[in-house]
Structures are given as C-alpha cells and as structure tokens.
Design an enzyme around this catalytic site. Structure first.
Site, PDB file in Angstrom:
ATOM      1  CG  HIS A 216      -2.046  -0.976   1.098  1.00 15.29           C
ATOM      2  ND1 HIS A 216      -2.066  -2.187   1.768  1.00 15.29           N
ATOM      3  CD2 HIS A 216      -3.192  -0.947   0.372  1.00 15.29           C
ATOM      4  CE1 HIS A 216      -3.164  -2.839   1.467  1.00 15.29           C
ATOM      5  NE2 HIS A 216      -3.871  -2.122   0.616  1.00 15.29           N
ATOM      6  CG  ASN A 217       3.960   1.154  -2.336  1.00 18.92           C
ATOM      7  OD1 ASN A 217       3.411   1.158  -3.442  1.00 18.92           O
ATOM      8  ND2 ASN A 217       4.778   0.177  -1.960  1.00 18.92           N
ATOM      9  CG  HIS A 256      -7.542   3.521  -3.929  1.00 22.33           C
ATOM     10  ND1 HIS A 256      -6.417   3.721  -4.711  1.00 22.33           N
ATOM     11  CD2 HIS A 256      -7.482   2.235  -3.488  1.00 22.33           C
ATOM     12  CE1 HIS A 256      -5.714   2.609  -4.741  1.00 22.33           C
ATOM     13  NE2 HIS A 256      -6.319   1.699  -4.021  1.00 22.33           N
ATOM     14  CG  ASP A 257      -5.450   1.808  -0.655  1.00 19.74           C
ATOM     15  OD1 ASP A 257      -6.444   1.719   0.077  1.00 19.74           O
ATOM     16  OD2 ASP A 257      -5.094   0.901  -1.432  1.00 19.74           O
ATOM     17  CG  ASP A 366      -8.327  -1.291  -4.580  1.00 19.10           C
ATOM     18  OD1 ASP A 366      -7.101  -1.143  -4.577  1.00 19.10           O
ATOM     19  OD2 ASP A 366      -9.015  -1.300  -3.539  1.00 19.10           O
ATOM     20  CD  GLN A 417      -1.902 -13.279  -4.734  1.00 17.66           C
ATOM     21  OE1 GLN A 417      -2.564 -12.784  -5.639  1.00 17.66           O
ATOM     22  NE2 GLN A 417      -1.780 -12.693  -3.551  1.00 17.66           N
TER      23      GLN A 417
END
Length: 500
Positions: A216-217, A256-257, A366, A417
């Site tokens: 999350h970057n 969005h993050d 996303d 996954q």
C-alpha cells in the site's frame, strides 16, 4: 454532508498548549479566530482537514493522529494509556519553531504560533533537509517535455501491459502519471485548475503514501490509476461518462489508499486504534482515506475557485467511490451489479448509474493485480503477501492472535493468491466482462486464468519438494486455498490483492 467540525474550546483553568501541531494535509489550527465571536487565543477555530473531532472532554485538548501522534499540553493532565500498537507509534518533533523565542514568552504571547504536524513521509523529508542531507531531485511534474523512456512509456499509458514498476524507477517516484492523464483529457483547462495547486496536491498525495509499505504505497496508487484509465477508455464508458465523472474517477483512483498504515482493519480494531473508535469499526481505512483526501483538497485549495456547493459535492462523491473499495462490502456491490446486468436496466445517461459504474470500475482497478501479465502480477502478489506477513510478525511479537493470511509459517504466496482469485477476483471480473465484453476484459480473464494455473503448478512443486522430509505438508498446502476461501469475503484480504 458536513465535513468540518469545530474543535472544543480549551478549559479556562488550563494553559494553552505551547506547541499545537496539526498534520499537514489533515488538520489546520488558527489561534486568532473563532466561530463563536471575537478572536480568542484560548479557542481553536474550525479545522480544514481530514479527520473531525467534536469532544466534550474538558480535561485537555488531546488529539491522536495516525501513528499515535498527539497534540498535548505539557502540564495539566496525565498522559493517556497507549492502546495503539507500538508498530504504529511515531514520535514527531516540533518543527518551524520561532527563533529566539523562549517557551515562556511563547506561552504568554497574545497570538499563538501555528505549527504543522507533517505526515510521516513529509516529516522524514523535512528532517533530512534540516540535517543538510541532499534530496534526490524528481522529474518535474510541470514539464510536458518528459525525456527518454519516461516519455515513451507515457505515450503507451493505455496499454494493459504497462510496467508501473519501471515507470516508478524512471520518474523517481514522482506522481506525474495522474497529471499527464488530467492534461490528456483536457480537464486542467476545462475545470480551470490552477497548475501550481494541482502540482502541490499531487506531490502531497505522493508524500502521504507510506513508502515503507511493501504494497500500500504510491506505486499501488499509480497502478490503480493506470488501470482506471484503461477502464475509462472502454467504449461503454468513453461514450457515456462526463468530464466530471472522469475527473472524479482519476482523483479517486490516485487517492483511494491515502495514508494507509500497512495493516488491515481487524488489526486496528483489536489494538484499539483511535481510527477504529472514530469510525465505529466500519470501513475504518476507507473512511480515513476519504477524509485524508478532503484535507489535502482543502489545504491546497484545488477546487476553491468552484462554487462551495460544487466543491462539497466533489468531496461527497469522492467518498462514495473510495468507500466502495471496502472488500467487506464486496458481495453487496457484486449482487447489485448482477441484478442490473440480469435485468439489463443500466442506463448510463443517468448520473446515478454512471456513478455506480465508476464504483465498480474502481473496485476492479483496485484488485486487478491477478489480471496483469505474470511478470507484473507475481511482483504484486509477493508484495501484498509480505505486507500480510509483516503484520503477522508484529502480532506474534506482541502476543496477539495472528490474523488469517498473515502467518508466514502456515501460508504461502501461492495459496493466498489462488484463494483470492477463486473467491474474490474471478466473480467480479466475470461480471465486468458481462458489462463490457471487450478485448480488454477478455485479456484480463485470460491473464488471471494463466496466473492461477501458474501458482497452482508452483504449489504442487513445493508440495512434492517438502513431501520427502515432512509427510504432512502436502495436505496442509492443499488445504491452504480452502482456508483462504473461507476468509476471502472478510476484511482480511485487502483490495488489489489486499484490503483498501
């Protein structure tokens, strides 16, 4: 929707805090104004930022920001018990203090000095500058004459095989992809956006993503933005969306993050983090991302030239898109999407239906990592799994229950996954292909099928390799995907192979 609220008035029998900090992009304080009448140095005016507090607590002004950052008086009350996890605790220094001004004179001055609380990324940047450490000069976002490979890549930004990792390296992490797309659509001129304000907004967005998060970057934000652009170009959307819809979709994608802490919602809840309490354990991270965006928009004044009603509508609609990325509401949105497709009643001439399609497009963008070519998808899979495992390591260290998918001893990249693709990604992209049956949607489904098969093959190889020394490993590995399946619909699996 009311976004800003007044902070409580400080009690008269207590001194005003000597150092009032506010997170840049989130909160601004002014000691010389009041909403109730004449200026009063004991009052703090309306905040302009992302997170709102309206407390009746008269013991102290005590605001906890992300990372357990605090606004405190040095005397007059006992420090609150630390309930946020140590991993999120960040110590900040007072910056921009007045030179030659003692603390006593500062506390007695009729006009208080305004201090800013920087986000963690900008704090590190400022600290380096104060220590005289030279900074890497990024590629200027205002330059349209990008040189070399970066320019070549921007010319192919609509290609689904776009390598966002390479682009990030070529541009030193500078967020000019969004700027390029806004210019390409002519939105800067159409909405009369001030170039300097836009540049400042995008740079602040870039800085507020935590670069030490494996997943999350800012690279993930750019990847989602590029995917969103691909979806906006699909015939059904390109022929129906308004310029406002496109502007909204691109800004929502890149933000969005925003300010994601690198841990998921259950972690914040069980560590009693202030954000979980603030948003009542509901869409905690998504609400924080939204309010953080609002803070940056208001600080930069990007839409200040618009009528107030239009600006508020923009903030509200951004929130609606960002909140849609909450993975715990996946079934809710997917069911609604299926009903529309079954009844064939989607009418993109209606604003409400266009907005819903934007929500679904952002949800797809996303979590589109399994739909990328293997070389890109594998990198994203490894990154998100590492972020999961880092959270699990922290939980083990502090004797907390390890969250599902976060135990590196019982989970692998492959089984996580496979479970995610089977129970989350495939159902969503199958419905998207029903809505937009194009070459792109078929390409995404094809890549996902190949990637799932590849992970399955790797899982079998690992099982055969470990079978000799550990007879029970094969059964454990085979059951890994089933375990993941039961957890896929919860908040434990973040958006984009991760939770948003």
């Amino acid at each position: 929707m009311e976004v800003c609220y007044q902070l409580p008035v400080l009690p008269l029998d207590r001194p005003v805090p000597k150092h009032v900090l506010s997170r840049r992009g989130a909160i601004s304080f002014s000691s010389s104004s009041s909403l109730f009448g004449s200026p009063d140095p004991r009052q703090l005016s309306q905040r302009r930022g992302a997170i709102s507090y309206d407390s009746s607590d008269q013991t102290a002004l005590y605001i906890r920001m992300l990372g357990d950052v605090r606004v405190r008086s040095q005397v007059g009350f006992e420090p609150e018990r630390r309930v946020s996890h140590p991993y999120l605790c960040i110590d900040f220094r007072n910056l921009h203090t007045r030179l030659g001004c003692s603390s006593e004179s500062a506390s007695s001055a009729p006009e208080r000095r305004v201090h800013r609380l920087l986000s963690f990324q900008r704090y590190l940047h400022s600290s380096r500058l104060l220590r005289g450490i030279p900074q890497q000069i990024p590629l200027h976002i205002l330059d349209e004459d990008y040189t070399g490979q970066a320019q070549c890549m921007l010319e192919k930004v609509g290609n689904w095989n776009f390598d966002i990792f390479l682009f990030d390296r070529l541009t030193n992490g500078n967020g000019l992809l969004t700027f390029h797309l806004l210019k390409q659509y002519g939105l800067v001129e159409l909405f009369q956006l001030d170039i300097v304000k836009l540049w400042r907004f995008l740079v602040m967005v870039q800085e507020d993503y935590h670069s030490d998060n494996p997943y999350h970057n800012a690279v993930h934000a750019a990847d989602v933005t590029q995917a969103m652009y691909c979806y906006l170009r699909e015939p059904k959307l390109a022929n129906s969306l308004t310029s406002y819809d496109i502007l909204l979709g691109l800004i929502a994608a890149v933000t969005h993050d925003l300010d994601h802490p690198g841990v998921n919602q259950p972690f914040l809840i069980k560590t009693d983090h202030y954000l979980a309490s603030l948003y009542r354990n509901s869409s905690v991270l998504e609400n924080h991302h939204w309010k953080s965006v609002v803070g940056l928009l208001r600080e930069t004044g990007l839409f200040s030239h618009l009528p107030p009603e239009d600006s508020l509508n923009m903030e509200r609609d951004l929130g609606s898109l960002i909140l849609a990325t909450d993975i715990s509401r996946q079934n809710e949105y997917l069911t609604r999407f299926r009903v529309h497709l079954d009844q064939e009643n989607l009418c993109l001439s209606k604003a409400g239906h266009r907005h819903f399609i934007l929500q679904m497009a952002l949800k797809c963008a996303d979590i589109c990592n399994p739909c990328r070519p293997w070389e890109l998808s594998k990198q994203w899979s490894e990154r998100v799994t590492e972020e999961f495992f880092q959270q699990g390591d922290i939980e083990k260290k502090h004797k907390l229950d390890v969250s599902p998918l976060c135990n590196r001893e019982t989970n692998t990249v492959g089984n996580i996954q496979i479970g995610f693709m089977t129970y989350v990604a495939e159902p969503l992209f199958a419905e998207w292909a029903r809505f937009s049956d194009t070459r792109l949607s078929q390409t995404m489904l094809g890549h996902m099928g190949l990637n799932k098969a590849t992970w399955g093959g790797l899982q079998q190889e690992q099982a055969l390799t470990s079978e000799e020394g550990e007879p029970g490993t094969d059964a454990e590995t085979a059951g890994g995907a089933a375990t993941t399946a039961g957890e896929s619909s919860s908040k434990e699996i973040p958006q984009g192979n991760t939770e948003s």
